[in-house]
Write a protein that holds these residues in place. Structure first.
Motif, PDB file in Angstrom:
ATOM      1  N   UNK A 164       2.244 -21.269  23.754  1.00  0.00           N
ATOM      2  CA  UNK A 164       3.202 -22.542  23.022  1.00  0.00           C
ATOM      3  C   UNK A 164       2.738 -23.686  23.799  1.00  0.00           C
ATOM      4  N   UNK A 165       1.169 -23.932  24.269  1.00  0.00           N
ATOM      5  CA  UNK A 165       1.425 -25.377  24.822  1.00  0.00           C
ATOM      6  C   UNK A 165       0.201 -25.696  24.062  1.00  0.00           C
ATOM      7  N   UNK A 166      -0.469 -25.270  22.760  1.00  0.00           N
ATOM      8  CA  UNK A 166      -1.617 -25.181  22.161  1.00  0.00           C
ATOM      9  C   UNK A 166      -0.736 -25.519  21.084  1.00  0.00           C
ATOM     10  N   UNK A 167      -1.698 -25.934  20.078  1.00  0.00           N
ATOM     11  CA  UNK A 167      -1.685 -26.132  19.027  1.00  0.00           C
ATOM     12  C   UNK A 167      -2.315 -25.317  18.457  1.00  0.00           C
ATOM     13  N   UNK A 168      -1.990 -24.454  16.722  1.00  0.00           N
ATOM     14  CA  UNK A 168      -2.321 -23.414  16.005  1.00  0.00           C
ATOM     15  C   UNK A 168      -2.369 -23.794  15.326  1.00  0.00           C
ATOM     16  N   UNK A 169      -3.372 -23.010  14.146  1.00  0.00           N
ATOM     17  CA  UNK A 169      -3.443 -23.109  13.118  1.00  0.00           C
ATOM     18  C   UNK A 169      -3.559 -21.660  12.155  1.00  0.00           C
ATOM     19  N   UNK A 170      -3.115 -21.224  11.960  1.00  0.00           N
ATOM     20  CA  UNK A 170      -3.314 -19.901  10.973  1.00  0.00           C
ATOM     21  C   UNK A 170      -5.311 -19.983  10.523  1.00  0.00           C
ATOM     22  N   UNK A 171      -6.364 -19.670  10.580  1.00  0.00           N
ATOM     23  CA  UNK A 171      -7.671 -19.245  10.228  1.00  0.00           C
ATOM     24  C   UNK A 171      -7.368 -18.680   9.245  1.00  0.00           C
ATOM     25  N   UNK A 172      -6.515 -16.809   9.235  1.00  0.00           N
ATOM     26  CA  UNK A 172      -6.871 -16.303   8.337  1.00  0.00           C
ATOM     27  C   UNK A 172      -5.540 -14.668   8.775  1.00  0.00           C
ATOM     28  N   UNK A 173      -4.976 -13.954   7.864  1.00  0.00           N
ATOM     29  CA  UNK A 173      -4.699 -13.417   7.521  1.00  0.00           C
ATOM     30  C   UNK A 173      -4.996 -12.350   7.298  1.00  0.00           C
ATOM     31  N   UNK A 174      -5.363 -10.534   7.670  1.00  0.00           N
ATOM     32  CA  UNK A 174      -5.945  -9.857   6.870  1.00  0.00           C
ATOM     33  C   UNK A 174      -5.113  -8.742   7.865  1.00  0.00           C
ATOM     34  N   UNK A 175      -5.284  -7.485   6.618  1.00  0.00           N
ATOM     35  CA  UNK A 175      -5.197  -6.151   6.989  1.00  0.00           C
ATOM     36  C   UNK A 175      -5.539  -5.317   7.833  1.00  0.00           C
ATOM     37  N   UNK A 176      -4.839  -4.564   8.924  1.00  0.00           N
ATOM     38  CA  UNK A 176      -5.585  -3.701   9.761  1.00  0.00           C
ATOM     39  C   UNK A 176      -6.252  -2.232   8.873  1.00  0.00           C
ATOM     40  N   UNK A 177      -7.439  -2.161   9.402  1.00  0.00           N
ATOM     41  CA  UNK A 177      -7.910  -1.169   8.381  1.00  0.00           C
ATOM     42  C   UNK A 177      -8.694   0.526   9.382  1.00  0.00           C
ATOM     43  N   UNK A 178      -8.886   1.287   9.345  1.00  0.00           N
ATOM     44  CA  UNK A 178      -9.929   1.886   9.375  1.00  0.00           C
ATOM     45  C   UNK A 178     -11.134   2.683   9.420  1.00  0.00           C
ATOM     46  N   UNK A 179     -11.670   2.449  10.235  1.00  0.00           N
ATOM     47  CA  UNK A 179     -13.520   2.322   9.687  1.00  0.00           C
ATOM     48  C   UNK A 179     -13.672   3.876  10.527  1.00  0.00           C
ATOM     49  N   UNK A 180     -14.580   4.847   8.925  1.00  0.00           N
ATOM     50  CA  UNK A 180     -15.087   5.945   9.993  1.00  0.00           C
ATOM     51  C   UNK A 180     -16.618   6.502   9.772  1.00  0.00           C
ATOM     52  N   UNK A 181     -17.448   7.188   9.545  1.00  0.00           N
ATOM     53  CA  UNK A 181     -18.425   7.509   9.176  1.00  0.00           C
ATOM     54  C   UNK A 181     -18.504   8.448   7.483  1.00  0.00           C
ATOM     55  N   UNK A 182     -19.118   8.180   7.345  1.00  0.00           N
ATOM     56  CA  UNK A 182     -19.057   9.337   5.732  1.00  0.00           C
ATOM     57  C   UNK A 182     -19.214  10.977   6.433  1.00  0.00           C
ATOM     58  N   UNK A 183     -18.148  11.716   5.955  1.00  0.00           N
ATOM     59  CA  UNK A 183     -18.427  13.062   6.672  1.00  0.00           C
ATOM     60  C   UNK A 183     -17.196  13.287   7.821  1.00  0.00           C
ATOM     61  N   UNK A 184     -16.715  12.213   8.404  1.00  0.00           N
ATOM     62  CA  UNK A 184     -15.448  11.965   8.929  1.00  0.00           C
ATOM     63  C   UNK A 184     -14.305  13.466   8.411  1.00  0.00           C
ATOM     64  N   UNK A 185     -13.361  13.928   9.219  1.00  0.00           N
ATOM     65  CA  UNK A 185     -12.748  15.115   8.866  1.00  0.00           C
ATOM     66  C   UNK A 185     -11.752  14.315   8.618  1.00  0.00           C
ATOM     67  N   UNK A 186     -11.422  12.801   8.560  1.00  0.00           N
ATOM     68  CA  UNK A 186     -10.436  12.754   7.739  1.00  0.00           C
ATOM     69  C   UNK A 186     -10.822  10.990   6.298  1.00  0.00           C
ATOM     70  N   UNK A 187     -12.373  11.349   6.576  1.00  0.00           N
ATOM     71  CA  UNK A 187     -13.284  10.151   5.499  1.00  0.00           C
ATOM     72  C   UNK A 187     -12.489  10.396   4.032  1.00  0.00           C
ATOM     73  N   UNK A 188     -11.949  11.593   3.528  1.00  0.00           N
ATOM     74  CA  UNK A 188     -11.237  11.890   1.886  1.00  0.00           C
ATOM     75  C   UNK A 188      -9.728  11.853   2.138  1.00  0.00           C
ATOM     76  N   UNK A 189      -8.690  10.636   3.488  1.00  0.00           N
ATOM     77  CA  UNK A 189      -7.971  10.564   2.894  1.00  0.00           C
ATOM     78  C   UNK A 189      -8.142   9.445   2.577  1.00  0.00           C
TER      79      UNK A 189
END
Length: 317
Positions: A164-189
C-alpha cells in the motif's frame, strides 16, 4: 612532480572520459564514442592519471586493462554523472536524447522475454546515452526498502495485493493458462476441469518473495485446495524446458505461455473456469514520483505493457 594543489579538479568531461575509457578499453574507441579526437582523449587520460594518482588503465596485447582502482572510480563516476544530470535537469522536462542516467528495474523472469527486450529497445532508441540495469528478485528481497533507499527505480511485481505504501501502475493483465508437452494425457483437452487440474502433477517456480504468496497459491488456498507440485525450479524461464520433457503441468500468464509454446512446440490449455487473471504492476516510491526522468521511464514501460496486453489499465495510484 606537480603539486596536487595545482592539479585541475575533476569535471563532467573528465568523468565521462573515465567511464568511456574503462568501458571501451581503448583510447581510439573511447574517442569515437565521445565524438572527440584521439589526442583529446589521450590528454584527458593523462589528466585523470595525475588527478587520481593511478594508471587507471594499463597496456595489454590488444587493448588496455582497467586497474582495480580504475574500475572502482569508473563506477563512482557513473553515479556522479547521474547525479549531475538530475541536478541540471528541468523539473518540467526530460530530454531523453541527451540524458545519461542509469535506470534500475527489478523483476523476476515471469514476464515473457519480449517484454523486457522491448523496454531495452525503447531505451536504446529514445535515450541512447542512458543505461538499463535489470535486477533479480529473491525470497529475501525487500522491495519497499530498495525503492526507498534509491537502490532501484521501478519494480515489476504480480502480487495479488501490492504494498500500500508504494505507487502502483497496472502494466498488463493476462489470463492464466497451462502449458504441457504434446502427447501429454491432458493435451487434447481445450480447458481443464478443477478435478483434472488438481489430479495433475505440476511444476511450480519457487517463490521469489517471502512476503507475498503467488497468484495460483492464493487462489487455491481460498478454495481450501492445493495443487500437487512435484518439481520446483528457481527460474520461470527454465519451467517450459522442463515441461517439454516431462508429464508436468505449468501454470503461467498467456503472453509468457505463447512465447514458449511457439519456441518449444508446447500446448496451451485453459485453466479451470474460475481461475483469476494475473496482474503485473509497476511499483515505485514516493521519492521518485514527480521526477521527470522516472515519469519518462514509467511511461515507456507502460506503453510496452499495453502493446503486450490491450486490456491493460494505466491508472496509477
Amino acid at each position: 612532480m606537480t603539486s596536487r594543489s595545482n592539479v585541475d579538479p575533476l569535471d563532467g568531461y573528465l568523468l565521462r572520459a573515465l567511464c568511456a575509457l574503462v568501458e571501451e578499453r581503448s583510447v581510439s574507441r573511447a574517442a569515437r564514442r565521445m565524438g572527440q579526437t584521439q589526442p583529446a582523449v589521450s590528454a584527458a587520460l593523462k589528466r585523470l592519471r595525475l588527478i587520481l594518482s593511478d594508471p587507471l588503465l594499463v597496456r595489454n596485447k590488444l587493448d588496455m586493462i582497467p586497474t582495480e582502482r580504475g574500475l572502482q572510480l569508473a563506477a563512482q563516476a557513473r553515479v556522479a554523472l547521474d547525479a549531475m544530470s538530475v541536478l541540471v535537469a528541468s523539473r518540467e522536462d526530460f530530454d531523453a536524447q541527451r540524458a545519461a542516467l542509469t535506470f534500475r528495474v527489478a523483476s523476476p523472469d515471469y514476464l515473457a522475454p519480449s517484454v523486457l527486450a522491448e523496454v531495452a529497445r525503447r531505451i536504446r532508441e529514445e535515450a541512447p546515452l542512458c543505461r538499463l540495469e535489470v535486477h533479480p528478485m529473491g525470497p529475501d528481497f525487500d522491495s519497499e526498502r530498495a525503492l526507498a533507499d534509491d537502490l532501484l527505480d521501478v519494480i515489476i511485481g504480480n502480487w495479488p495485493n501490492p504494498p500500500e505504501l508504494l505507487h502502483t501502475l497496472l502494466l498488463l493483465e493476462d489470463e492464466l493458462v497451462c502449458l504441457v508437452r504434446p502427447g501429454h494425457p491432458l493435451a487434447d483437452f481445450a480447458e481443464l476441469t478443477e478435478a483434472q487440474y488438481l489430479a495433475a502433477a505440476h511444476l511450480a517456480p519457487m517463490r521469489y518473495s517471502g512476503l507475498h504468496r503467488g497468484v495460483v497459491e492464493t487462489h487455491l488456498a481460498k478454495h481450501h485446495v492445493a495443487r500437487d507440485a512435484r518439481v520446483s525450479v528457481p527460474y520461470f524461464g527454465l519451467a517450459p524446458h522442463v515441461v517439454a520433457r516431462t508429464d508436468l503441468v505449468f501454470t503461467t500468464a498467456r503472453h509468457f505461455a505463447e512465447h514458449y509454446a511457439a519456441a518449444l512446440g508446447l500446448v496451451i490449455l485453459k485453466t479451470p473456469p474460475d481461475f483469476p487473471t494475473m496482474r503485473f504492476y509497476q511499483l515505485w516510491h514516493e521519492r521518485a514520483h514527480h521526477s521527470p526522468a522516472h515519469r519518462w521511464l514509467r511511461a515507456a514501460i507502460a506503453e510496452v505493457g499495453r502493446a503486450h496486453a490491450p486490456r491493460a489499465s494505466i491508472k496509477a495510484t
